[in-house]
Design an enzyme around this catalytic site. Structure first.
Site, mmCIF file in Angstrom:
data_model
loop_
_atom_site.group_PDB
_atom_site.id
_atom_site.type_symbol
_atom_site.label_atom_id
_atom_site.label_comp_id
_atom_site.label_asym_id
_atom_site.label_seq_id
_atom_site.Cartn_x
_atom_site.Cartn_y
_atom_site.Cartn_z
ATOM 1 N N ASP A 103 1.159 -1.348 0.556
ATOM 2 C CA ASP A 103 0.051 0.450 -0.088
ATOM 3 C C ASP A 103 0.860 1.114 -0.191
ATOM 4 O O ASP A 103 1.697 1.526 0.808
ATOM 5 C CB ASP A 103 -0.928 0.238 0.733
ATOM 6 N N ASN A 125 -0.656 4.936 -0.639
ATOM 7 C CA ASN A 125 -1.301 5.819 0.126
ATOM 8 C C ASN A 125 -1.790 5.275 1.282
ATOM 9 O O ASN A 125 -3.005 6.357 1.702
ATOM 10 C CB ASN A 125 -2.125 6.367 -0.964
ATOM 11 N N ASP A 181 -4.384 3.684 2.600
ATOM 12 C CA ASP A 181 -5.532 3.653 3.382
ATOM 13 C C ASP A 181 -5.809 2.038 3.744
ATOM 14 O O ASP A 181 -6.887 1.326 3.217
ATOM 15 C CB ASP A 181 -6.819 3.420 1.847
ATOM 16 N N ASP A 204 -1.938 -0.955 -3.922
ATOM 17 C CA ASP A 204 -2.020 -0.909 -4.923
ATOM 18 C C ASP A 204 -1.865 -0.425 -5.844
ATOM 19 O O ASP A 204 0.261 -1.555 -5.644
ATOM 20 C CB ASP A 204 -2.567 0.465 -4.627
ATOM 21 N N ASP A 243 -4.879 -11.594 -15.022
ATOM 22 C CA ASP A 243 -5.992 -12.299 -14.594
ATOM 23 C C ASP A 243 -7.408 -12.490 -15.995
ATOM 24 O O ASP A 243 -7.758 -11.157 -16.361
ATOM 25 C CB ASP A 243 -6.877 -11.907 -13.452
ATOM 26 N N ASP A 260 -9.482 -17.377 -15.198
ATOM 27 C CA ASP A 260 -10.357 -18.201 -13.775
ATOM 28 C C ASP A 260 -11.358 -18.836 -14.190
ATOM 29 O O ASP A 260 -11.825 -19.119 -14.873
ATOM 30 C CB ASP A 260 -10.716 -17.079 -13.364
ATOM 31 N N GLU A 278 -7.278 -22.240 -14.904
ATOM 32 C CA GLU A 278 -7.260 -22.584 -14.137
ATOM 33 C C GLU A 278 -8.725 -23.587 -13.942
ATOM 34 O O GLU A 278 -9.796 -23.538 -14.210
ATOM 35 C CB GLU A 278 -7.782 -21.482 -12.804
ATOM 36 N N HIS A 280 -3.578 -17.848 -4.293
ATOM 37 C CA HIS A 280 -4.364 -16.617 -3.090
ATOM 38 C C HIS A 280 -5.488 -17.352 -2.419
ATOM 39 O O HIS A 280 -6.169 -17.320 -1.583
ATOM 40 C CB HIS A 280 -4.582 -15.756 -3.810
ATOM 41 N N ASP A 281 -5.748 -18.951 -3.520
ATOM 42 C CA ASP A 281 -7.242 -19.144 -2.489
ATOM 43 C C ASP A 281 -6.619 -20.841 -1.586
ATOM 44 O O ASP A 281 -7.097 -21.385 -1.139
ATOM 45 C CB ASP A 281 -7.408 -20.092 -3.447
HETATM 46 C C1 GLC Z 1 -10.691 -19.301 -8.937
HETATM 47 C C2 GLC Z 1 -10.227 -17.942 -8.159
HETATM 48 C C3 GLC Z 1 -10.906 -17.420 -6.241
HETATM 49 C C4 GLC Z 1 -12.115 -17.335 -6.846
HETATM 50 C C5 GLC Z 1 -12.632 -18.098 -8.109
HETATM 51 C C6 GLC Z 1 -14.073 -17.086 -8.609
HETATM 52 O O1 GLC Z 1 -11.394 -20.202 -8.117
HETATM 53 O O2 GLC Z 1 -8.784 -18.254 -7.663
HETATM 54 O O3 GLC Z 1 -10.652 -17.201 -6.017
HETATM 55 O O4 GLC Z 1 -13.283 -16.797 -5.733
HETATM 56 O O5 GLC Z 1 -12.525 -18.510 -9.071
HETATM 57 O O6 GLC Z 1 -14.144 -16.410 -9.407
HETATM 58 CA CA CA Z 2 -3.858 2.064 -1.441
#
Ligand code: GLC
Ligand code: CA
Length: 561
Positions: free
Chosen positions: A22, A24, A26, A30, A99, A200, A257, A330-331
Site C-alpha cells: 500500500d 497511500n 488506505d 495498490d 487475470d 479463472d 485454472e 491466493h485460494d
Molecule cells: C477462482 C479464483 C478465486 C475466485 C473464484 C471465483 O477459483 O482463483 O479466487 O474466488 O475463481 O472467481
Molecule cells: Ca492503497
C-alpha cells in the site's frame, strides 16, 4: 525432446494486489506499490508476474467479480498507474500476465444490470436465467460459496445461475455475442501490450444443456453440479475459437485454472497441436488433505499420495502437454504450514518444498510471500476474517449446529485468508505493508519473517529461491529433462530424477521431522556428481550411495552418465 518456448523456461510470481504493498495509507495494496517493489522481484529473478484481478469491481470476491473489464479498480489506482507498471515491468525485462475472469461477471456489470431488467432485452441471454421448478430453484446445484447456485430476481420473477457468490452471475457462453464480447476485451488488453492471461475457472464455461440435477447425498439440500459444468460439452470448441480469434495472434502465455481436470483432459487442453492453452492449474494435489466431499473436511495428507499424484502429472503430460507447478496461491493455505513444518523447521521446510517444486518439469509459480516462507495465520474471532467463501461457510455450518470452534479449526487449516494476509516487508508496524490500517490483519509473526531480514542473509529462504531460479536458467535439464520417481514406497523420502541425454539431476527430499536414510537404487549409475543446491551445509563429495538425511533436508545433484 520437448519443444522449446519462453514460457516453459519462465518462473512466474503471483501478486495478490490487495495484500502486496500500500502506498497511500488506505490499508489496501495498490498498483504504485507493485511498481515500487519491481526491483525486489527482479532481484529474486522471476520472469513473469501474474497479477490477480485489478479491474473495476465491487469486491464481493476481491476483484474476481468484475463490473467493468476495461477499467482499473479505483482503490488500486488509475489506468495511468497500470500503464506505468506495465512499462516498468517491461523495462526490467519481465512480463505481465493478467487475470481473466469470464466464467462470470459482477452483478454490477452493465450487462447484468440490463439483463435483469426484462425478459426480452438484448442482454437477457448474456446470463443463465431459468424459471422456478415447483416453486423452487431450477435445479439442486450448490454454490461453491455455499447455499443454492441460483438467485431469485423479483424484477422478472426468474432465477439466475451463480456458481460462486450471488454477486457473480455466470455468463452464458452458449450466446455467441458473449463470446465476442470476451474476445474483444481480451484484445483490448493484449493491444496494451500484456504478455498473457491466467484464466479463472475457465473449464466451467460450458454447461451441459438442460442443467441436470446433481446426484443428491443424504441430508443435503444442494449438491455439486460439477459433472455438468466442469469440462463441459463445448469447452474445447470455445477455447479453440478463443485461440483462433485472439490468442494465436500474439506471442503470449496462457494458463487455465481448472478444478476437476485429469491428465487426459489436460492433454487435450495443453497439447501443442490442440491450439487451446499452454498449461492448466490442476487441483489433484490440493485435494489430498480433504475428505471426499469438501475441502473443509481436513485430514493429514499422505506422502504416498503426493508422490502418486505428481508422478501421474509429470508422466501424464510428458511430451503431450505442459505442467504448471504450484503448492499455494491466493485460494490455498500456505504450503509450509500445509505440507511441512511451519514451526521449528520452517526455514528448512520452506526450502525443501521449493526444491521439490522447482526441480519438476513444468513452469513454477511462486505466490507472494512464499519466497520468505510465510505461514498460515490463526485469528481468534471469525470477525477478523474477510473472505466470502470462509464467511459463508462459517455461517452455514454454525446455523446447521456444528461447533463453531471446530469450524474455526478448519478455517485455520484451509481458509483462503491464510494466503491473503499482507506481504511481510519489514519489522515496522504492519510489516511495512501500510502506514494505515490493513484491510486484513497482518500475520503477527512478521517481526521474525520479513523480506528486509532475508534480503541480506545468504542463508535465507529468499536467497534459496534466487538460487533455484538461477539453476533453472543455467541447466536446460531442469526445464526439459524427463522425470522418474525413485524409491516409490519409501515412507518419508520423496526422490526423483530428471534425465536429458547423458545428464541426470537427482533430487532427494526428506518430508519428515525425523532423520531418514536414503539409499541410491542400484540401477542408478553415474560417472560424476556435482551438488547443485542443498538446504543444509553438506560436503560436495559426500557419497550419494547412502545419505542420512536431516529433518526436511533437500539435496540436488547433477550427475553425468
Ligand atoms: C477462482 C479464483 C478465486 C475466485 C473464484 C471465483 O477459483 O482463483 O479466487 O474466488 O475463481 O472467481
Ligand atoms: Ca492503497
Amino acid at each position: 525432446m520437448e519443444n522449446k518456448t519462453w514460457w516453459k523456461e519462465s518462473v512466474v510470481y503471483q501478486i495478490y494486489p490487495r495484500s502486496f504493498k500500500d502506498t497511500n495509507g488506505d490499508g489496501i495494496g495498490d498498483l504504485k506499490g507493485i511498481t515500487e517493489k519491481l526491483d525486489y522481484l527482479k532481484d529474486l529473478g522471476v520472469d513473469v508476474i501474474w497479477l490477480s484481478p485489478v479491474y473495476q469491481s465491487p469486491n464481493d470476491d476481491n476483484g474476481y467479480d468484475i463490473s467493468n473489464y476495461r477499467e482499473i479498480m479505483a482503490e488500486f489506482g488509475t489506468m495511468g498507474d497500470w500503464e506505468e507498471l506495465l512499462s516498468h515491468i517491461h523495462n526490467r525485462g519481465m512480463k505481465l500476465m493478467m487475470d481473466l475472469v469470464v466464467n462470470h461477471s459482477s452483478d454490477e456489470h452493465e450487462w447484468f444490470q440490463k439483463s435483469r431488467e426484462s425478459k426480452d432485452n438484448p442482454y437477457r441471454d448474456y446470463y443463465i436465467w431459468r424459471h422456478a421448478r415447483d416453486g423452487k430453484e431450477p435445479n439442486n446445484w450448490e454454490s461453491i460459496f455455499s447455499g443454492s447456485a441460483w438467485q431469485y430476481d423479483d424484477q422478472t420473477e426468474e432465477y439466475y445461475l451463480h456458481l460462486f457468490s450471488k454477486k457473480q452471475p455466470d455468463l452464458n457462453w452458449e450466446n455467441p455475442k458473449v463470446r465476442e464480447e470476451v474476445y474483444d476485451l481480451m484484445t483490448f488488453w493484449l493491444e496494451k501490450g500484456i504478455d498473457g492471461f491466467r484464466m479463472d475457472v475457465i473449464n466451467m464455461i460450458s454447461k451441459v444443456p438442460g442443467l441436470p440435477d446433481g446426484e443428491l447425498r443424504e441430508g443435503k439440500k444442494y449438491v455439486s453440479g460439477a459433472p455438468f459444468y466442469m469440462n463441459g460439452p463445448r469447452i474445447h470448441e470455445f477455447l479453440q475459437e478463443m485461440n483462433q480469434q485472439v490468442l494465436s495472434k500474439y506471442d503470449i502465455m496462457t494458463v487455465g485454472e481448472m478444478p476437476g481436470v485429469d491428465t487426459i483432459e489436460a492433454q487435450a487442453y495443453t497439447g501443442a497441436d490442440r491450439n487451446e492453452l499452454n498449461m492448466v492449474f490442476q487441483f489433484e494435489h490440493m485435494d489430498l488433505d480433504s475428505g471426499p466431499n469438501e475441502k473443509w473436511d481436513v485430514r493429514p495428507f499422505k506422502l504416498q499420495d503426493l508422490k502418486q499424484t505428481f508422478t501421474k502429472w509429470q508422466k501424464g503430460l510428458e511430451g503431450t502437454g505442459w505442467n504448471s507447478l504450484y503448492l499455494n496461491n491466493h485460494d490455498q493455505p500456505r504450503m509450509v504450514s500445509r505440507f511441512a513444518d511451519d514451526g521449528e523447521y520452517r526455514v528448512e521446510s520452506a526450502k525443501m518444498l521449493a526444491t521439490f517444486l522447482h526441480m519438476l518439469q513444468g513452469t513454477p509459480y511462486i505466490y507472494q510471500g512464499e519466497e520468505l516462507g510465510m505461514t498460515n495465520v490463526q485469528f481468534e474471532s471469525i470477525d477478523e476474517y474477510k473472505d466470502i467463501e470462509t464467511l459463508n461457510m462459517f455461517k452455514e455450518k454454525v446455523e446447521a449446529g456444528v461447533d463453531p470452534e471446530r469450524v474455526m479449526q478448519s478455517i485455520y487449516a484451509k481458509g483462503r485468508d491464510n494466503a491473503r494476509t499482507p506481504m511481510q516487508w519489514d519489522e515496522s508496524e504492519n510489516a511495512g505493508f501500510t502506514t494505515g490500517t490493513p484491510w486484513l490483519s497482518v500475520n503477527p509473526n512478521y517481526s521474525e519473517i520479513n523480506a528486509a531480514n532475508q534480503i541480506g542473509d545468504p542463508n535465507s529462504v529468499f536467497h534459496y529461491y534466487k538460487r533455484l531460479i538461477e539453476l533453472r536458467k543455467q541447466h536446460e535439464i531442469i526445464v526439459y529433462g524427463s522425470y522418474d520417481l525413485l524409491l516409490p514406497d519409501h515412507p518419508t523420502i520423496y526422490s526423483y530424477t530428471r534425465t536429458l541425454v547423458d545428464e541426470k539431476v537427482l533430487v532427494v527430499l526428506n518430508f519428515a521431522k525425523e532423520y531418514s536414510l536414503f539409499t541410491l537404487p542400484k540401477d542408478c549409475s553415474y560417472k560424476t556428481q556435482e551438488l547443485l543446491i542443498s538446504n543444509y551445509d553438506v560436503d560436495q563429495n559426500d557419497s550419494i550411495k547412502e545419505i542420512e538425511l536431516k529433518p526436511y533436508e533437500a539435496r540436488v545433484y547433477r550427475l553425468t552418465t
